[in-house]
Design an enzyme around this catalytic site. Structure first.
Site, short mmCIF file in Angstrom:
data_model
loop_
_atom_site.label_atom_id
_atom_site.label_comp_id
_atom_site.label_asym_id
_atom_site.label_seq_id
_atom_site.Cartn_x
_atom_site.Cartn_y
_atom_site.Cartn_z
N LYS A 4 0.82 -1.21 0.00
CA LYS A 4 0.00 0.00 0.00
C LYS A 4 0.85 1.26 0.00
CE LYS A 4 -4.16 -1.64 2.40
NZ LYS A 4 -5.05 -1.39 3.57
N GLY B 158 -8.01 3.45 -3.62
CA GLY B 158 -7.52 2.24 -4.29
C GLY B 158 -6.24 2.43 -5.08
N GLU C 235 -11.58 3.76 10.26
CA GLU C 235 -11.99 2.67 9.38
C GLU C 235 -11.31 1.37 9.78
OE1 GLU C 235 -12.37 3.55 5.33
OE2 GLU C 235 -13.16 5.55 5.71
N GLU D 135 -7.42 2.92 8.46
CA GLU D 135 -7.01 4.30 8.26
C GLU D 135 -8.00 5.21 8.95
OE1 GLU D 135 -7.01 4.96 4.08
OE2 GLU D 135 -9.18 4.96 3.90
N ASN E 224 -10.08 8.85 8.24
CA ASN E 224 -10.45 9.94 7.33
C ASN E 224 -10.69 11.18 8.17
OD1 ASN E 224 -10.39 8.75 4.72
ND2 ASN E 224 -12.20 7.59 5.28
N ARG F 83 -12.11 14.08 7.94
CA ARG F 83 -13.11 14.98 7.32
C ARG F 83 -14.48 14.37 7.50
NH1 ARG F 83 -14.26 11.58 3.20
NH2 ARG F 83 -12.55 10.44 2.22
#
Length: 448
Positions: free
Chosen positions: A158, A165, A275, A288, A290, A292
């Protein structure tokens, strides 16, 4: 409270923020590209200002023009919505330098959580469960191969700065590792200007479950339940629901606690999402954060009754959360589908153009988030999502039925959409049974 807020975004999220400003008695400023001059958010805002040509790099991603627009219009705060500059720490710093409040977390936190390998390390140190893998960043295939052998194949490669993605590849064995690593690293460098990678064990057929958190500047952090976002194509979500049909109360409690721990560990403020990947045995791992508001925030608003955008604005103004964890009550079941202007039968080719006829559903428990209208021309420069339909009902079965009914009412003429595709997904036996994971779309496409 703020006097005037500039919305550094467009489309349905800009409309959503304008409505929240109205409810709080705050004046709103819309920025727009020349191609968006007739957009709904431009018409609804109290004031409006053009910031450039259509392509996002010339308008919605142009930091200096947006800052200048805020200063010219006398805005004392900027709400970034999602996408564009919402997770750009440089933009946050520019806002601060110019005395403008950014409605979101501070720049250092965005940097800390935006770099995926750094975020992994931070969560490991805090005791939040993460997918087994590297703790330090990886820069070359030779080092990566040695680490992959220690982790055990298959592995996921990653991009540290990745998202959507991009810069993600699976290596099933040692023979294909170098090729997949180099491909992922090249994608990362091209998409994000960063070739820093990390490696983790490939979790097969997990669900994608995220926890919505809200945090104020007084140290209060509250978890608002989970959203199951497993129905996705090419890592882009199509259908979200809450609560997740796969989670029991004990797993839910642990997920919420770890999400709060994660936010507190980095000193987070405002709206954010932690997440997780959820395995069939109920094991879950941090993926991860986010930093926002999310596209799918309406379903959390449905099940909690909390207006997340208004709460974002209140927090940015220095106020405490208006509720405690004990006061958060989850009620019923909510589902959201994303309506895109695209052709599913042609590999989901975007379909910009003019909407010549429009009817959107309504009724009790049905919500539409959109900026389209009859006669509106969808420009070719931006994301193909043109509407979100979300519903609430007492339980999952009734929510599915309500969504099926709502989709059956949708009429959008002049452009092709994925409405029929979404209707088919909602009627698939595996979705009806809650038997879904992130490979759900791939499986049914292979069946077809």
């Amino acid at each position: 409270m703020f006097n005037k807020i500039l919305i550094a975004n467009r489309g349905e999220i800009a409309v959503r923020i304008i409505r929240a400003c109205r409810n709080l008695g705050i004046r709103s400023v819309a920025v727009y590209s020349k191609e968006d001059a007739k957009s709904l958010h431009v018409q609804l805002a109290d004031q409006r200002i053009c910031i450039g040509e259509g392509p996002a790099r010339n308008s919605y991603l142009n930091m200096d023009r947006i800052i200048a627009a805020a200063e010219n219009m006398g805005a004392d705060a900027i709400h970034p919505g999602f996408g564009f500059l919402s997770e750009n720490s440089e933009f946050v710093r520019k806002c601060k330098e110019n005395g403008i409040t950014f409605i979101g977390p501070d720049a250092d936190v965005i940097d800390k959580m935006g770099n995926k390998s750094h975020a992994r390390k931070t969560m490991m140190d805090a005791g939040v469960p993460v997918v087994p893998g590297t703790k330090e960043p990886v820069y070359d295939a030779e080092t990566g191969k040695k680490l992959a052998e220690e982790i055990g194949y298959p592995v996921m490669i990653k991009a540290s700065s990745g998202g959507g993605g991009k810069g993600m590849r699976v290596a099933a064995n040692e023979d294909e590792f170098e090729f997949q690593f180099n491909m992922a690293q090249r994608e990362s460098a091209n998409a994000f200007g960063d070739d820093t990678m990390y490696i983790e064990r490939f979790v097969e057929n997990p669900r994608h479950v995220e926890i919505q958190i809200m945090a104020d500047s007084h140290g209060n952090v509250v978890a608002l339940g989970e959203r199951d976002c497993s129905v996705q194509r090419n890592h882009q979500k199509l259908i979200e629901e809450s609560p997740s049909p796969a989670i029991d109360e004990e797993t839910r409690r642990k997920m919420n606690e770890y999400a709060v721990l994660a936010a507190k560990t980095v000193g987070y403020t405002n709206a954010g999402t932690i997440e997780f990947l959820l395995e069939k045995d109920k094991s879950f791992y941090f993926m991860e954060m986010n930093t926002r508001i999310q596209v799918e925030h309406p379903i959390t608003e449905w099940i909690t009754g909390i207006d997340l955008i208004k709460e974002q604005i209140r927090i940015a103004d220095g106020k405490r959360l208006s509720y405690t964890q004990d006061q958060v009550k989850i009620s019923g079941h909510a589902i959201e589908v994303r309506i895109n202007a695209e052709r599913p039968e042609e590999n989901f080719l975007p379909c910009p153009g003019t909407i010549t006829g429009l009817h959107l559903p309504g009724g009790k428990g049905v919500r539409i988030d959109s900026a389209i209208y009859s006669g509106y021309t969808i420009p070719p420069y931006y994301d193909s999502m043109i509407a979100k339909i979300s519903v609430w009902a007492k339980n999952r079965r009734e929510a599915i039925q309500k969504m099926q009914s709502a989709l059956g009412e949708v009429i959008i003429e002049g452009v092709d959409t994925n409405v029929n595709y979404q209707y088919a997904l909602l009627n698939h036996p595996d979705f009806l049974a809650g038997n879904i994971d992130i490979e759900f779309i791939d499986r049914i496409q292979q069946e077809a």
